[in-house]
Motif scaffolding. Structure first.
Motif, PDB file in Angstrom:
ATOM      1  N   ARG A 149     -41.716 -37.553  11.520  1.00  0.00           N
ATOM      2  CA  ARG A 149     -40.903 -37.198  12.466  1.00  0.00           C
ATOM      3  C   ARG A 149     -40.697 -37.988  13.684  1.00  0.00           C
ATOM      4  NH1 ARG A 149     -42.351 -30.802  12.067  1.00  0.00           N
ATOM      5  NH2 ARG A 149     -41.875 -30.369   9.743  1.00  0.00           N
ATOM      6  N   ARG A 150     -41.770 -38.595  14.151  1.00  0.00           N
ATOM      7  CA  ARG A 150     -41.592 -39.209  15.129  1.00  0.00           C
ATOM      8  C   ARG A 150     -40.800 -40.562  15.081  1.00  0.00           C
ATOM      9  NH1 ARG A 150     -46.701 -41.419  19.130  1.00  0.00           N
ATOM     10  NH2 ARG A 150     -45.526 -42.549  20.620  1.00  0.00           N
ATOM     11  N   GLN A 151     -41.163 -41.305  14.000  1.00  0.00           N
ATOM     12  CA  GLN A 151     -40.281 -42.328  13.692  1.00  0.00           C
ATOM     13  C   GLN A 151     -38.936 -42.136  13.475  1.00  0.00           C
ATOM     14  OE1 GLN A 151     -41.713 -44.593  10.141  1.00  0.00           O
ATOM     15  NE2 GLN A 151     -40.407 -46.237  10.299  1.00  0.00           N
ATOM     16  N   ASP A 152     -38.604 -41.111  12.942  1.00  0.00           N
ATOM     17  CA  ASP A 152     -37.251 -40.671  12.497  1.00  0.00           C
ATOM     18  C   ASP A 152     -36.621 -40.506  13.765  1.00  0.00           C
ATOM     19  OD1 ASP A 152     -37.361 -40.761   9.719  1.00  0.00           O
ATOM     20  OD2 ASP A 152     -38.020 -38.449   9.550  1.00  0.00           O
ATOM     21  N   ARG A 153     -37.153 -39.750  14.760  1.00  0.00           N
ATOM     22  CA  ARG A 153     -36.278 -39.451  15.879  1.00  0.00           C
ATOM     23  C   ARG A 153     -36.317 -40.670  16.798  1.00  0.00           C
ATOM     24  NH1 ARG A 153     -36.159 -34.675  18.793  1.00  0.00           N
ATOM     25  NH2 ARG A 153     -37.834 -33.920  17.246  1.00  0.00           N
ATOM     26  N   SER A 213     -36.962 -30.515   9.017  1.00  0.00           N
ATOM     27  CA  SER A 213     -37.090 -30.639   7.513  1.00  0.00           C
ATOM     28  C   SER A 213     -37.998 -31.899   7.133  1.00  0.00           C
ATOM     29  CB  SER A 213     -35.554 -30.823   6.912  1.00  0.00           C
ATOM     30  OG  SER A 213     -34.738 -31.924   7.178  1.00  0.00           O
ATOM     31  N   ARG A 214     -38.297 -32.543   8.001  1.00  0.00           N
ATOM     32  CA  ARG A 214     -38.896 -33.961   7.576  1.00  0.00           C
ATOM     33  C   ARG A 214     -40.456 -33.768   7.444  1.00  0.00           C
ATOM     34  NH1 ARG A 214     -36.622 -37.717   4.852  1.00  0.00           N
ATOM     35  NH2 ARG A 214     -37.629 -39.204   6.208  1.00  0.00           N
ATOM     36  N   PRO A 215     -41.190 -34.592   6.810  1.00  0.00           N
ATOM     37  CA  PRO A 215     -42.617 -34.551   6.656  1.00  0.00           C
ATOM     38  C   PRO A 215     -42.988 -34.870   8.071  1.00  0.00           C
ATOM     39  CG  PRO A 215     -41.782 -35.996   4.985  1.00  0.00           C
ATOM     40  CD  PRO A 215     -40.322 -35.725   5.740  1.00  0.00           C
TER      41      PRO A 215
END
Length: 482
Positions: A233-237, A227-229
């Motif tokens: 995504r890589r930073q969120d993970r 759901s993320r831009p």
């Protein structure tokens, strides 16, 4: 001394003077009124800091007093009332709540008695639990089934009767229907009475109201990342991996995480991360909860990461306070389960992290080499490679606890001090201070607590030997354990 734990206090300058400010517990927050304040009466920051502790205690005592009269039934329904724009403070200040209803939501409209040339406004109010449940249900919200367990015994039967079709309409509705009859609307009044007798006043939610969520971050991570831009995504993970890899929190359902878990986790993480890095992580976790709040099937309605006071957290911020000698004596004199006492003893003698001890307690595996009892942290999940180490046990604390929770340890610490800067994780800082005061070198201390490169090679010859570490740990006397 209160048993609850509140937000830490901060000093804020307002209109030329310093105020002690504390975020209120959720139960005491109404609309934008989210902070309690006490004026220090001075513009001198040093003088204000001197008064900080005393005024904070006054605020905490007021929280205690207000929470003692907190109504669990009302608090369970309060989010719905706030959603409807009702002034929920009136329940405590005036003993009732009320709401003006117009249009199709009025009882007149539901009974088919409205017409185009008559505009009806109804005022609904509630002064007790039964009226409150009726009010919420009439506004179109099902009553959570667990409400029945919160009601006093004498009210439960009355509540359950409200879930059945009405045999006799209430007084106000009788007057309304009678008035309609007198205005020549006899047929309409008769139809309305028939409808009224088939209505139940309270609808209890069943399967459509989610139970407390058992959803973990691991179970929803892929759907969330999707759901993320794409650019984030890589930073969120990477940020969320910090939570998922934690031996205790990573397995905890998101719906069971409370604000105290958040503070404990940030305090632990802040030992290695800067303030700015902590804020990035907190934002990442808060975004997860914001997403979960929108997924009805997850049943997660609360975001514990919102409104967190991060003062003093982070490697480059003010450290949490270690326990004083007096506080340690007080702590170990408390009446507590034997396993909790063993847990505290190992934490203060070794400087282990709470999450590390939880894993070791489950394994119940104490190694022995050359007569030295030690714990092998290379076999558990640790924060980083430097934390994979061999930790000798002190002669006064060489038994692992079998069953304990960090929540129980937190509650015991609160019986010793209300200072939010002193937490279970403070025992790790206490151990470091005790090692230093006993003349133990920083190199040996870092290998014991996991601040060095660790024993990642799997050989005993890396860094200070097991014998050296054992002798260092036992150099601290720990009079509170004798």
């Amino acid at each position: 001394m209160h048993q609850r734990r509140y937000h830490p206090a901060t000093l804020q300058r307002r209109k030329g003077k310093y105020y002690v400010c504390v975020t209120k517990p959720k139960e005491l927050q109404f609309g934008a009124d989210r902070q309690a304040r006490r004026s220090t009466g001075t513009s001198d920051k040093r003088q204000a800091e001197y008064m900080l502790h005393e005024l904070t205690q006054d605020i905490y005592k007021e929280f205690d007093r207000l929470l003692e009269r907190s109504d669990p039934v009302y608090e369970r329904l309060r989010p719905v009332l706030e959603q409807e724009g009702i002034n929920t403070r009136e329940w405590y200040s005036g003993g009732k709540v009320s709401v003006r209803v117009t249009g199709g939501r009025t009882l007149a409209a539901k009974l088919g008695m409205g017409c185009q040339d008559i505009k009806v406004t109804e005022v609904w109010s509630a002064e007790n639990h039964l009226e409150l449940c009726t009010l919420v249900s009439q506004l179109g919200h099902p009553i959570p089934a667990d409400i029945v367990h919160l009601l006093p015994e004498e009210e439960r039967e009355q509540f359950l009767n409200l879930t059945k079709p009405s045999d006799i309409p209430s007084g106000e509705l009788v007057d309304f229907v009678t008035g309609a009859h007198e205005r020549g609307l006899a047929d309409l009044a008769k139809t309305s009475l028939e409808k009224l007798q088939s209505l139940s006043r309270v609808q209890i939610a069943q399967d459509d109201v989610p139970e407390p969520s058992g959803t973990t971050l691991q179970s929803i991570i892929e759907a969330y990342i999707e759901s993320r831009p794409e650019r984030s995504r890589r930073q969120d993970r990477g940020q969320l991996a910090k939570w998922m890899q934690h031996p205790e929190m990573g397995k905890k359902p998101l719906g069971e995480v409370d604000i105290y878990d958040v503070y404990d986790f940030l305090n632990e993480l802040g030992e290695d991360l800067s303030v700015s890095s902590l804020r990035v992580f907190r934002a990442a976790m808060s975004n997860v909860y914001n997403w979960c709040n929108k997924q009805r099937d997850l049943g997660i309605k609360y975001n514990p990461w919102r409104g967190i006071d991060m003062t003093g957290m982070g490697q480059d911020a003010v450290d949490r306070l270690p326990f004083t000698s007096e506080q340690l004596h007080h702590l170990f004199k408390l009446d507590m389960p034997d396993d909790c006492r063993k847990a505290f003893a190992i934490l203060v003698t070794t400087g282990l992290r709470g999450g590390e001890l939880v894993q070791l307690a489950k394994r119940q595996k104490v190694e022995v080499k050359d007569g030295i009892k030690f714990l092998d942290l290379r076999e558990i999940t640790t924060k980083n490679k430097g934390s994979k180490r061999l930790v000798p046990l002190h002669d006064l604390a060489n038994e692992l606890p079998k069953s304990f929770t960090q929540q129980k340890l937190r509650s015991l610490v609160r019986r010793v001090t209300n200072d939010p800067r002193v937490v279970v994780h403070s025992l790790r800082h206490t151990a470091k201070d005790l090692f230093r005061d006993a003349g133990i070198s920083k190199e040996v201390s870092d290998f014991i607590t996991g601040h060095a490169q660790g024993d990642v090679s799997g050989k005993y010859g890396v860094g200070p030997s097991l014998q050296v570490r054992y002798e260092a740990i036992n150099r601290v006397a720990h009079p509170w354990l004798r």
